[in-house]
Design an enzyme around this catalytic site. Structure first.
Site, PDB file in Angstrom:
ATOM      1  CG  ASP A   1       4.189  -5.489  10.315  1.00 56.41           C
ATOM      2  OD1 ASP A   1       5.132  -5.720  11.093  1.00 56.41           O
ATOM      3  OD2 ASP A   1       3.562  -6.391   9.720  1.00 56.41           O
TER       4      ASP A   1
ATOM      5  CB  SER B 117       5.892  -6.115   7.494  1.00 58.39           C
ATOM      6  OG  SER B 117       5.108  -4.969   7.317  1.00 58.39           O
TER       7      SER B 117
ATOM      8  NE  ARG C  75      -3.959  -0.230   2.613  1.00 58.18           N
ATOM      9  CZ  ARG C  75      -4.052  -1.202   3.489  1.00 58.18           C
ATOM     10  NH1 ARG C  75      -3.092  -1.405   4.356  1.00 58.18           N
ATOM     11  NH2 ARG C  75      -5.105  -1.964   3.520  1.00 58.18           N
TER      12      ARG C  75
END
Ligand code: BG6
Ligand code: BG6
Ligand code: GLC
Ligand code: GLC
Length: 922
Positions: free
Chosen positions: A644, A590, A526
């Site tokens: 994350d 992440s 994203r």
């Protein structure tokens, strides 16, 4: 004259005291009872002594207490206590507190209780007949008598106890008799799935509310106990794995004359006049059916000696059974004045004076006190046995209790508890009252036993269910791993890396600016634009776009991967019309990275599905900058790289300043938390805190979790891109859970336990069951339909039973995940609590991840287990609604402020200065 009266009174008093002295048990005597009970418990379990043991220790084929996954609608019969009940039990969603019950009580005429077996069966059927609309429901039969069980639905009545004596029943299978009687009526059919002793039903009823409940006690008409015993100790049942509930039938204690020293003349008289002389001697000293009788016999004796009722033995006093437990309980109530006691006695037809009332009350007290103490001594033996079974110095356990004596008597429960406390000082025993009778428990057992597969599943997947003790053990192991990761000497070989993140506080509300956040590594890639403004109050505006990251890019070369990221970023800036600007960028990446500062992140190892070459060991900021530079169409300033978990903690910290833990339960799993800087050996400084990215996914990579890994976990690992790594993650996270379920189903199908043994190529294809499918199958309402849809797509033509079994497998796998995460999170919470040196931790945990968000029961299970494992905490679980990008922007806001202050070169030093101001501000 006065002296003569006084002497007479004194001698009368002595006679009464002498009579009642036999009921007062000394601490030594109680210790002896406990020790003898303990011996009998052991004898009952051993193959060679079992046949002659007085405490029968009957196997029940109940392998576990309920865990909230049970559901369905059931019929339950409850026979053998004061009331005969027929119930319809609806367990709606598999959620605790969602059981609905409708019940009807029927009287049992004496001639049926003590008549022929034939009549007894007919009687049952007549009553069932009235419920014919519900007869197609599976039936659980609470039968409160000793039965020799060879399976959950097979039970030969050993002998009648209490007030029952119907002929031609002893030695026969009660379930068969009931089935045959139904057949003879030829009017309806019933599926009798389980036969359950009332103690077991009670334990199950209470365990549904409190998982610590592993003992069931009945102190009612009869007296009995069941508890969860280790299979390996039950010698006459095959198998060594796991536990099984054992119905002790402790009422039989004393049959081998070993408590004759404490039995009184009155006990022998009561026994002699009972339906089963010589048997159930302990029960006859402790249960509601007999206490009143003992009292009556003492009263007769005292009357004979002219000490009561003016020496008159009336017909009424000679009548067996006039003293019911309820009268005993009333007479002993502290709230009743003597006059009221007298009126109860008069109501019973006993013409008494006020003095008589005092004496009767004393007699009742002596008899009921002894009963409670004896039950307490027996219970002390049971809890000590469980404690020793588990090799514990101290045991915490709950007893589920039912029965009129316990419920109605004013002092019974207090004396019982006091005795247990005195005789088993190493056990903290809680007692909870079964509010709903044992029928609910019988329904729960039926829910589990209904399908043959369930017994298999429970037994077969035993290794996937953990007791709280095991979870606490895992929690302790993870605590040690955390310490290893933080220590300078131990860190190099530690499996849980405990990576410093250089993030030193959660958002303080002063952040502002216009940022870009990249979010790579979860199920979606994203890119976001985050505008934080500060007019009246801080507000955040976000726009985002999801970009595909095709498999060949994830597994290709590192430069291709970063070219792709740079390309998507270019596209996003184009669309946002900011290509000419140089907005600060926060990068949620992440994966495990070593930081020496916020904007440098060396990838230690890929995890989850990523495997792009040439990235491990490199600084991802440099790689991305290089890719952006190569394009030359825009400029970028990557100011911070955050994991994350950190992004999530920061996102949630924006809303709740108490947030100091971030966890992800999604494709992968991980957690970060705020650690005291003085404990982080790898970073200079002692003041304040720093967020540590634990990388708990790697827990177990050194073999620490081998004892709880199953063959399915090993198979998953073998087929993964990173064998031998992230072993904890592979047991719990979304990337693997569907696959775990698939492997189990394949094995079940191969053994002919599912899909009639049909195995299709689809079922054999890796990845065909995804975690989102597990979530759908576990939905309370449409779960079974979903299961059918999903399985049909795999070509296996599932039956309804197959669907239910698959749902059960899913629940076991997802529940294991929630439990394991509760243990590791529990370790972090206890560490935070210790760091703060506070008796009670109040904190907020920020959470994100598709598994946590999408699964219908996961969050609730996790929260509940955490609260159980860390009772000394008040934890708020806060779902990150906006992903970790917002948090990354917060960190970036912070970093860019530093840069303004210090210049880009020295942001590490800047962070410390900024933190300094932050702390002074506080
Ligand atoms: C009930 C159970 O709640 O308790 C019965 O459902 C059980 O099955 C009974 O036998 C024991 O209590 P009492 O006092 O009725 O024997
Ligand atoms: C998102 C975060 O909200 O959650 C991601 O922004 C993170 O960065 C993700 O990786 C975790 O969930 P999943 O289920 O997508 O792995
Ligand atoms: C009798 C029965 C036993 C039952 C108990 C309580 O002792 O033998 O099976 O559990 O009463 O009802
Ligand atoms: C993996 C990564 C870790 C990340 C987690 C959740 O465990 O190694 O860094 O936080 O997945 O996405």
């Amino acid at each position: 004259m006065v002296t003569a009266v006084a002497q007479r009174l004194a001698s009368q008093r002595k006679e009464i005291d002498d009579t009642l002295a036999a009921f007062a048990l000394s601490p030594t005597q109680l210790q002896e009872v406990k020790a003898k009970m303990r011996v009998e418990l052991e004898r009952g379990l051993k193959k060679d002594s079992h046949p002659t043991a007085s405490v029968k220790m009957l196997p029940t084929y109940v392998y576990r207490t309920p865990d909230g996954t049970e559901r369905g609608k059931y019929l339950a019969l409850d026979l053998g206590g004061t009331n005969f009940r027929v119930l319809v039990v609806k367990i709606r969603t598999g959620m605790r507190n969602s059981v609905r019950m409708y019940n009807k009580i029927y009287a049992i005429p004496l001639e049926i209780m003590q008549g022929t077996g034939e009549e007894y069966n007919m009687f049952t059927i007549i009553i069932l007949y009235k419920l014919r609309n519900n007869t197609r429901l599976p039936l659980g039969f609470t039968f409160s008598f000793p039965c020799n069980q060879t399976g959950i639905d097979k039970g030969d009545l050993v002998c009648w106890t209490k007030g029952f004596k119907a002929t031609e029943c002893e030695g026969y299978d009660v379930v068969d008799m009931l089935r045959e009687a139904i057949k003879r009526r030829n009017e309806f059919d019933l599926d009798i799935v389980a036969i359950v002793n009332d103690t077991v039903g009670t334990m199950m009823t209470c365990a549904y509310e409190d998982p610590k409940c592993q003992i069931g006690l009945i102190a009612g008409t009869g007296s009995n106990v069941c508890y969860m015993e280790e299979m390996k100790n039950i010698e006459f049942v095959e198998g060594d794995e796991g536990q099984m509930c054992v119905n002790t039938e402790w009422g039989g204690f004393g049959a081998n004359d070993n408590i004759e020293d404490i039995r009184t003349r009155y006990d022998r008289e009561v026994d002699g006049g009972s339906l089963n002389p010589g048997k159930q001697r302990f029960e006859k000293m402790t249960s509601g059916m007999y206490l009143g009788e003992i009292v009556r016999r003492i009263l007769i004796d005292l009357t004979k000696h002219g000490l009561l009722f003016r020496g008159r033995i009336t017909e009424r006093l000679k009548t067996k059974g006039i003293f019911e437990t309820k009268f005993l309980s009333q007479i002993e109530s502290d709230r009743l004045a003597l006059l009221q006691v007298r009126s109860i006695l008069q109501h019973l037809g006993l013409d008494s004076t006020c003095d008589d009332s005092i004496i009767v009350k004393e007699v009742c007290g002596a008899v009921s006190r002894r009963a409670a103490q004896l039950c307490g001594a027996g219970m002390a033996a049971v809890v000590d046995k469980i404690r020793e079974n588990r090799g514990l110095d101290n045991l915490e356990i709950t007893v589920g209790v039912d029965g009129t004596l316990y419920k109605l008597h004013p002092h019974f429960s207090t004396i019982l508890k006091d005795t247990v406390r005195e005789l088993a000082p190493n056990c903290k025993v809680d007692f909870i009252l079964s509010e709903d009778g044992s029928g609910k428990g019988a329904a729960l057992i039926t829910a589990v036993a209904q399908h043959e597969q369930f017994a298999w599943i429970d037994k077969y997947l035993y290794a996937m269910r953990f007791s709280d003790e095991t979870l606490r053990d895992i929690m302790a192991r993870f605590r040690r791993e955390m310490e290893n990761g933080l220590g300078r000497d131990t860190n190099p070989t530690a499996t849980v890396k405990m990576l410093p993140t250089f993030v030193r506080s959660i958002p303080d509300g002063s952040e502002k600016g216009d940022f870009i956040a990249l979010d790579l590594g979860g199920s979606n890639f994203r890119i976001l634009r985050v505008k934080v403004s500060h007019e009246k109050k801080q507000t955040v505006q976000m726009e985002s776009q999801i970009y595909e990251t095709p498999e060949d890019i994830i597994h290709g070369s590192g430069s291709r991967l970063f070219d792709h990221v740079a390309e998507c970023l270019g596209d996003f800036m184009e669309k946002q019309k900011i290509k000419d600007k140089k907005l600060p960028i926060g990068f949620t990446f992440s994966f495990p990275c070593a930081h020496t500062k916020l904007d440098e992140a060396v990838l230690l190892t890929w995890t989850k599905r990523f495997k792009a070459s040439g990235v491990e060991g490199m600084d991802v900021v440099k790689l991305l900058n290089k890719a952006i530079k190569k394009r030359g169409d825009y400029d970028a300033d990557i100011m911070a790289v955050v994991n994350d978990t950190v992004g999530t903690m920061m996102t949630c910290g924006f809303d709740d300043q108490r947030c100091e833990v971030g966890i992800i339960i999604g494709t992968g799993t991980n957690a970060c938390y705020m650690e005291e800087l003085r404990h982080i050996d790898l970073v200079e400084g002692d003041e304040g805190r720093m967020c540590i990215n634990t990388e708990w996914g790697a827990f177990g990579d050194d073999g620490t979790l081998e004892d709880i890994r199953t063959e399915f976990d090993r198979e998953i690992d073998r087929g993964s891109p990173n064998p031998g790594k992230q072993l904890f993650e592979k047991m719990v996270s979304g990337m693997y859970m569907g696959e775990l379920v698939r492997l189990i189903l394949v094995k079940m199908a191969k053994e002919g336990l599912l899909f009639e043994g049909r195995i299709t190529p689809e079922l054999l294809t890796k990845g065909k069951i995804e975690t989102k499918h597990v979530s759908a199958i576990e939905k309370s309402k449409e779960g079974l339909t979903k299961a059918e849809e999903i399985l049909t797509r795999l070509g296996v033509e599932p039956s309804e039973d197959d669907c239910i079994a698959v749902q059960h497998v899913c629940a076991i796998v997802s529940f294991r995940s929630a439990n394991l995460i509760a243990a590791t999170l529990g370790a972090i919470l206890t560490r935070l609590k210790d760091n703060k040196n506070t008796p009670r931790l109040r904190t907020t945990v920020g959470i994100d991840g598709s598994l946590y968000k999408m699964h219908p029961q996961y969050a609730r299970r996790l929260h509940k287990t955490v609260r159980r494992l860390v009772p000394e905490s008040d934890v708020r679980f806060l779902l990150s609604e906006s992903g970790s990008g917002k948090g990354a922007a917060m960190v970036t806001a912070w970093a860019s402020r530093l840069t303004e202050i210090m210049g880009a070169e020295n942001s590490v030093l800047g962070i410390f200065i900024l933190i300094g101001t932050y702390y002074f501000k506080l």
